[in-house]
Design an enzyme around this catalytic site. Structure first.
Site, short mmCIF file in Angstrom:
data_model
loop_
_atom_site.label_atom_id
_atom_site.label_comp_id
_atom_site.label_asym_id
_atom_site.label_seq_id
_atom_site.Cartn_x
_atom_site.Cartn_y
_atom_site.Cartn_z
N ASN A 11 0.87 -1.18 0.00
CA ASN A 11 0.00 0.00 0.00
C ASN A 11 0.90 1.23 0.00
O ASN A 11 1.50 1.55 1.02
CB ASN A 11 -0.89 -0.02 1.25
CG ASN A 11 -1.71 1.25 1.41
OD1 ASN A 11 -1.84 2.04 0.47
ND2 ASN A 11 -2.26 1.46 2.60
N LYS A 13 0.05 4.27 -0.31
CA LYS A 13 -0.59 5.47 0.27
C LYS A 13 -0.34 6.68 -0.64
O LYS A 13 -0.29 6.53 -1.85
CB LYS A 13 -0.09 5.69 1.70
CG LYS A 13 -0.11 4.42 2.56
CD LYS A 13 0.12 4.69 4.01
CE LYS A 13 0.23 3.38 4.76
NZ LYS A 13 0.16 3.53 6.19
N GLU A 162 -5.56 -5.29 10.35
CA GLU A 162 -4.50 -4.34 10.63
C GLU A 162 -4.78 -3.63 11.96
O GLU A 162 -5.61 -2.70 12.00
CB GLU A 162 -4.44 -3.27 9.54
CG GLU A 162 -4.22 -3.82 8.15
CD GLU A 162 -3.62 -2.77 7.23
OE1 GLU A 162 -2.49 -2.94 6.82
OE2 GLU A 162 -4.30 -1.75 6.96
N GLY A 168 2.51 1.68 10.79
CA GLY A 168 3.52 2.75 10.70
C GLY A 168 4.23 3.05 12.00
O GLY A 168 4.92 4.06 12.11
N SER A 206 3.29 -2.82 10.25
CA SER A 206 4.74 -2.88 10.49
C SER A 206 5.36 -4.21 10.07
O SER A 206 6.30 -4.69 10.70
CB SER A 206 5.05 -2.56 11.95
OG SER A 206 4.69 -1.22 12.25
C1 PEP Z 1 -0.74 -0.02 6.05
O1 PEP Z 1 -0.76 1.17 5.81
O2 PEP Z 1 -1.66 -0.72 5.65
C2 PEP Z 1 0.38 -0.56 6.79
C3 PEP Z 1 0.28 -1.77 7.25
O3 PEP Z 1 1.46 0.26 6.98
P1 PEP Z 1 2.88 -0.16 7.61
O4 PEP Z 1 3.30 -1.45 6.97
O5 PEP Z 1 3.80 0.97 7.28
O6 PEP Z 1 2.67 -0.34 9.08
#
Ligand code: PEP
Length: 246
Positions: A11, A13, A162, A168, A206
């Site tokens: 993703n 973003k 998630e 993040g 993460s």
């Molecule tokens: C996400 O935005 O879906 C995500 C899991 O971000 P990260 O891997 O940076 O924690």
């Protein structure tokens, strides 16, 4: 026995311009070698069409529930398909928070994704306060009931669990906790929709090269939804390889 699709999903973003297509190309080259897994990049809408042809699956990051109309700045499922997407994320916690999207909104978006021929990647997850209060499973069951439409099948829907507090932050639940939550999510999906226990359930929050192997080895984890570590091939390729090896 149903074989669930294993997906390494990135993703991006609100990150990425044309210069970053070199990363897409490098990620796709690995994805193409690992036929055991689907490598999916959910890119900014401006890059989807330009990333066609590299051989990686492409996805959007949201869509409007309506087919078309007076919705300035929004994007429809048909537009995403037209650009080359086959998947779309719906209900990411950043959309739920930044844009006030409710379970009902997300349910409608998932239906719109299906109508356009897209696979919906429906995100669910508890906040840190809910986690600390021991409310995780209640929250997830509520989000499943409210945001996963009847008619969800392995062909049109993927679930991403998630924990919001893990996105993040560099934090993750303990590995056994991820497995037990995924098993409960799978059971709740089965209760909510016929055959729901066969949906692919990704873990997000993460994920990186250092923890991917132990997370992907879990019985009820079918892959990952990865934010920060999906932006560079050097970070994401080991994650894809960890999934392929698991
Ligand atoms: C996400 O935005 O879906 C995500 C899991 O971000 P990260 O891997 O940076 O924690």
């Amino acid at each position: 026995m149903t074989t669930r699709t294993r997906i390494a999903a990135g993703n991006w973003k609100m990150n990425g311009v044309a210069a970053d297509l070199a990363e897409v190309e490098a990620i796709a080259a690995t994805g193409a070698r690992t036929s055991e897994v689907v490598t999916l990049l959910c890119l900014p809408a401006t890059l989807i069409d330009r990333a066609r042809g590299y051989g990686v699956s492409l996805g959007g990051q949201t869509l409007h529930a309506a087919k078309s109309g007076a919705h300035t700045g929004d994007i429809s499922g048909q537009m995403l398909v037209d650009a080359g997407a086959t998947y779309v994320i719906v209900g990411h916690s950043e959309r739920r928070t930044d844009h006030g999207e409710s379970d009902a909104d997300i349910c409608a978006q998932a239906g719109a994704a299906w109508a356009a021929g897209l696979t919906a990647v429906i995100c669910i997850g508890e906040t840190e306060a809910q986690y600390r209060a021991g409310e995780t499973l209640d929250v997830l069951r509520g989000q499943i009931a409210g945001s996963v439409p009847q008619g969800a099948t392995p062909g049109n829907t993927v679930i991403a669990y998630e924990p919001v507090w893990a996105i993040g932050t560099g934090l993750t639940p303990e590995v056994p906790e991820i497995q037990s939550v995924h098993a409960e999510v799978r059971a709740a999906l089965g209760t909510h929709v016929g055959g729901g226990e066969n949906l692919s359930v990704l873990y997000g929050g993460s994920v990186k090269a250092a923890n991917a192997s132990e997370i992907f080895a879990l019985e009820d984890v079918d892959g990952g939804l990865v934010g920060g570590a999906s932006l560079k091939a050097a970070d994401f390729v080991p994650v894809i390889e960890a999934l392929a090896a698991s």
